[in-house]
Design a protein around this motif. Structure first.
Motif, PDB file in Angstrom:
ATOM      1  N   GLY A  12       4.273  -0.611   5.708  1.00 21.25           N
ATOM      2  CA  GLY A  12       3.300   0.446   5.944  1.00 21.25           C
ATOM      3  C   GLY A  12       2.312   0.512   4.796  1.00 21.25           C
ATOM      4  N   ARG A  13       1.887   1.718   4.473  1.00 22.59           N
ATOM      5  CA  ARG A  13       0.955   1.894   3.356  1.00 22.59           C
ATOM      6  C   ARG A  13       1.691   2.456   2.149  1.00 22.59           C
ATOM      7  N   THR A  14       2.785   1.803   1.769  1.00 27.37           N
ATOM      8  CA  THR A  14       3.609   2.305   0.652  1.00 27.37           C
ATOM      9  C   THR A  14       2.780   2.455  -0.620  1.00 27.37           C
ATOM     10  N   PHE A  15       1.833   1.531  -0.829  1.00 31.60           N
ATOM     11  CA  PHE A  15       0.983   1.631  -2.026  1.00 31.60           C
ATOM     12  C   PHE A  15       0.351   3.018  -2.108  1.00 31.60           C
ATOM     13  N   CYS A  16      -0.136   3.505  -0.949  1.00 28.39           N
ATOM     14  CA  CYS A  16      -0.838   4.798  -0.919  1.00 28.39           C
ATOM     15  C   CYS A  16       0.039   5.905  -1.487  1.00 28.39           C
ATOM     16  N   SER A  17       1.232   6.034  -0.935  1.00 29.39           N
ATOM     17  CA  SER A  17       2.077   7.175  -1.280  1.00 29.39           C
ATOM     18  C   SER A  17       2.799   7.040  -2.609  1.00 29.39           C
TER      19      SER A  17
ATOM     20  N   VAL B 128       1.937   4.761  -5.326  1.00 35.76           N
ATOM     21  CA  VAL B 128       1.223   4.270  -6.510  1.00 35.76           C
ATOM     22  C   VAL B 128      -0.175   4.880  -6.661  1.00 35.76           C
ATOM     23  N   CYS B 129      -0.884   5.080  -5.571  1.00 35.92           N
ATOM     24  CA  CYS B 129      -2.304   5.468  -5.639  1.00 35.92           C
ATOM     25  C   CYS B 129      -2.495   6.835  -6.299  1.00 35.92           C
ATOM     26  N   PRO B 130      -3.289   6.890  -7.382  1.00 32.69           N
ATOM     27  CA  PRO B 130      -3.475   8.185  -8.059  1.00 32.69           C
ATOM     28  C   PRO B 130      -4.295   9.162  -7.218  1.00 32.69           C
ATOM     29  N   TYR B 131      -5.186   8.620  -6.373  1.00 31.72           N
ATOM     30  CA  TYR B 131      -5.987   9.527  -5.550  1.00 31.72           C
ATOM     31  C   TYR B 131      -5.103  10.248  -4.536  1.00 31.72           C
ATOM     32  N   HIS B 132      -4.073   9.572  -4.084  1.00 31.50           N
ATOM     33  CA  HIS B 132      -3.167  10.180  -3.113  1.00 31.50           C
ATOM     34  C   HIS B 132      -2.580  11.481  -3.651  1.00 31.50           C
ATOM     35  N   LEU B 133      -2.201  11.446  -4.929  1.00 30.88           N
ATOM     36  CA  LEU B 133      -1.574  12.630  -5.529  1.00 30.88           C
ATOM     37  C   LEU B 133      -2.572  13.788  -5.602  1.00 30.88           C
TER      38      LEU B 133
ATOM     39  N   ASN C  70     -14.754   3.334  -4.978  1.00 29.15           N
ATOM     40  CA  ASN C  70     -13.321   3.329  -4.673  1.00 29.15           C
ATOM     41  C   ASN C  70     -12.575   4.280  -5.627  1.00 29.15           C
ATOM     42  N   PRO C  71     -12.086   5.427  -5.135  1.00 28.04           N
ATOM     43  CA  PRO C  71     -11.448   6.383  -6.049  1.00 28.04           C
ATOM     44  C   PRO C  71     -10.198   5.841  -6.733  1.00 28.04           C
ATOM     45  N   VAL C  72      -9.561   4.850  -6.112  1.00 28.45           N
ATOM     46  CA  VAL C  72      -8.344   4.269  -6.717  1.00 28.45           C
ATOM     47  C   VAL C  72      -8.716   3.613  -8.053  1.00 28.45           C
ATOM     48  N   GLY C  73      -9.714   2.731  -8.016  1.00 32.88           N
ATOM     49  CA  GLY C  73     -10.138   2.025  -9.229  1.00 32.88           C
ATOM     50  C   GLY C  73     -10.789   2.973 -10.224  1.00 32.88           C
TER      51      GLY C  73
ATOM     52  N   PHE D 252      -9.685  13.758   4.140  1.00 29.10           N
ATOM     53  CA  PHE D 252     -10.786  12.988   4.721  1.00 29.10           C
ATOM     54  C   PHE D 252     -10.770  11.509   4.303  1.00 29.10           C
ATOM     55  N   TRP D 253     -10.721  11.252   2.999  1.00 29.89           N
ATOM     56  CA  TRP D 253     -10.883   9.879   2.528  1.00 29.89           C
ATOM     57  C   TRP D 253      -9.756   8.969   3.036  1.00 29.89           C
ATOM     58  N   CYS D 254      -8.520   9.413   2.867  1.00 24.91           N
ATOM     59  CA  CYS D 254      -7.386   8.548   3.224  1.00 24.91           C
ATOM     60  C   CYS D 254      -7.221   8.414   4.742  1.00 24.91           C
ATOM     61  N   ARG D 255      -7.612   9.452   5.478  1.00 21.06           N
ATOM     62  CA  ARG D 255      -7.468   9.382   6.936  1.00 21.06           C
ATOM     63  C   ARG D 255      -8.573   8.582   7.606  1.00 21.06           C
TER      64      ARG D 255
ATOM     65  N   ALA E 202     -11.542   6.953   5.917  1.00 18.10           N
ATOM     66  CA  ALA E 202     -12.510   6.113   5.213  1.00 18.10           C
ATOM     67  C   ALA E 202     -11.931   4.936   4.423  1.00 18.10           C
ATOM     68  N   CYS E 203     -10.797   5.086   3.769  1.00 18.47           N
ATOM     69  CA  CYS E 203     -10.415   4.129   2.717  1.00 18.47           C
ATOM     70  C   CYS E 203     -10.001   2.749   3.244  1.00 18.47           C
ATOM     71  N   PRO E 204     -10.789   1.714   2.940  1.00 17.68           N
ATOM     72  CA  PRO E 204     -10.422   0.362   3.370  1.00 17.68           C
ATOM     73  C   PRO E 204      -9.160  -0.173   2.677  1.00 17.68           C
ATOM     74  N   VAL E 205      -8.852   0.375   1.491  1.00 16.59           N
ATOM     75  CA  VAL E 205      -7.642  -0.072   0.782  1.00 16.59           C
ATOM     76  C   VAL E 205      -6.405   0.280   1.610  1.00 16.59           C
ATOM     77  N   GLY E 206      -6.392   1.513   2.115  1.00 11.59           N
ATOM     78  CA  GLY E 206      -5.263   1.944   2.951  1.00 11.59           C
ATOM     79  C   GLY E 206      -5.133   1.082   4.197  1.00 11.59           C
ATOM     80  N   LEU E 207      -6.268   0.734   4.793  1.00 14.40           N
ATOM     81  CA  LEU E 207      -6.228  -0.107   5.997  1.00 14.40           C
ATOM     82  C   LEU E 207      -5.649  -1.488   5.664  1.00 14.40           C
TER      83      LEU E 207
HETATM   84  S1  SF4 Z   1      -5.948   5.531   1.661  1.00 10.90           S
HETATM   85 FE1  SF4 Z   1      -6.937   4.745  -0.208  1.00 10.90          FE
HETATM   86  S2  SF4 Z   1      -7.278   6.490  -1.555  1.00 10.90           S
HETATM   87 FE2  SF4 Z   1      -5.837   7.112   0.070  1.00 10.90          FE
HETATM   88  S3  SF4 Z   1      -3.855   6.808  -0.809  1.00 10.90           S
HETATM   89 FE3  SF4 Z   1      -4.339   4.925   0.272  1.00 10.90          FE
HETATM   90  S4  SF4 Z   1      -5.336   3.601  -1.265  1.00 10.90           S
HETATM   91 FE4  SF4 Z   1      -5.288   5.672  -2.087  1.00 10.90          FE
END
Ligand code: SF4
Ligand code: SF4
Length: 326
Positions: free
Chosen positions: A138-143, A145-150, A201-204, A235-238, A240-245
């Motif tokens: 899944g998108r384990t990175f998101c939940s 590791v990603c600082p924006y997620h928090l 990219n808010p992650v970077g 909004f962003w994670c649902r 927009a974010c190509p990283v999550g995709l």
């Molecule tokens: S969707 Fe993007 S910003 Fe949101 S948690 Fe995943 S990597 Fe981070």
């Protein structure tokens, strides 16, 4: 195969659909029919009432584990830089972890499209990261590791508090927007020779800011959070974010899954209320599950919040072939 294609369709922004009659196993059909009996329905409704009154649904085990993980991985960059111990160098976009190259897959793609060549260090880093996130799924990175997620999760809490008081409301967007943006930013990198997405990219941005100091780009991250608190939940994670995709695609066939057990489910829908991507939990709706055990789809961030709120253990982390993970 159909479940997999449905999972990808949802990931790319397609609408959910009720499964066709031929998709169901006989055991699932029998269980759905059993649950529809009047006495079963009555018992289920009573159990839901008791569950909500008892406050069972307020578990935070996985939430706190995730927060600790996000803080740990991001703090590692900072500590490593300030004490010059070279444990991990760089940022979440591209780094070296005890000498091993690690590269965010979307950032690598953008760089290679911009340079129009395969850069060997990035390719090596991408393979390591690919295998890691494929395993966790899944998108384990998101939940995890990603600082924006928090930050976004805290913003969501504020949004929900304000919404409960009637001060804000959630504005939904078309989820296909994320796929469109993914293609647009890939074309922009190829066409301009510049990694345009990395500038927003808010992650970077956050990862670099923690380690190397604040930059003007933090205003953009602040604006995103304001949008999420006052206008559109997550909004962003649902949307927009190509990283999550990217990570959703990589983790679509992982051995680690959130397993849904039809037998244990009361169908009260508490899980869908807390989920960042509730479309993956359509399976928990009454008469939707096509089997007795079904893996939740690829857009799932493996945050574990549905596991935390489910008092009947209908949702659990699992490694395929093994028993329940935790
Ligand atoms: S969707 Fe993007 S910003 Fe949101 S948690 Fe995943 S990597 Fe981070
Ligand atoms: S399905 Fe569960 S684990 Fe996956 S994103 Fe939703 S709440 Fe988190």
């Amino acid at each position: 195969m159909k479940r997999f294609s449905d999972s990808l369709r949802l990931l790319f922004g397609g609408a959910g659909r009720k499964p066709a009659a031929e998709d169901f196993s006989q055991a699932a059909l029998d269980l759905h029919a059993h649950k529809r009996k009047p006495e079963e329905t009555k018992a289920r409704v009573a159990a839901i009432r008791e569950e909500l009154e008892s406050g069972h649904h307020l578990g935070n085990k996985w939430r706190f584990r995730r927060w600790a993980s996000i803080v740990f991985w991001n703090a590692l960059f900072v500590v490593s830089f300030y004490f010059d111990i070279q444990l991990v160098e760089g940022s979440l976009s591209a780094s070296r972890l005890v000498g091993f190259h690690m590269a965010d897959l979307n950032a690598s793609l953008q760089v290679m499209l911009a340079f129009k060549e395969v850069l060997i260090n990035l390719a090596i880093g991408s393979i390591t990261v690919f295998l890691l996130w494929w395993f966790f799924g899944g998108r384990t990175f998101c939940s995890w590791v990603c600082p924006y997620h928090l930050l976004s999760e805290w913003g969501e809490k504020l949004h929900l508090m304000l919404a409960a008081k009637g001060l804000v409301s959630d504005h939904a967007f078309d989820r296909r927007m994320r796929t469109v943006l993914y293609v647009v930013f890939a074309l922009l990198a190829f066409g301009t020779g510049y990694t345009v997405f990395e500038t927003i990219n808010p992650v970077g941005i956050l990862s670099r800011a923690f380690t190397y100091g604040a930059s003007f780009a933090l205003f953009w991250v602040g604006l995103l959070l304001l949008i999420e608190v006052f206008y559109s939940r997550r909004f962003w994670c649902r949307y927009a974010c190509p990283v999550g995709l990217t990570y959703g695609i990589v983790g679509s066939v992982s051995p680690t899954v959130i397993n849904y057990n039809l037998e244990n489910c009361l169908h009260e829908g508490e899980c869908r209320k807390v989920c960042l991507v509730p479309h993956v939990l359509d399976v928990t709706k009454k008469s939707y599950a096509t089997g007795l055990n079904v893996s939740v789809g690829a857009d799932c961030t493996r945050c574990g919040m549905c596991v935390d709120v489910c008092p009947t253990e209908a949702l659990t982390f699992k490694i395929k072939g093994l028993d329940k993970l935790l």
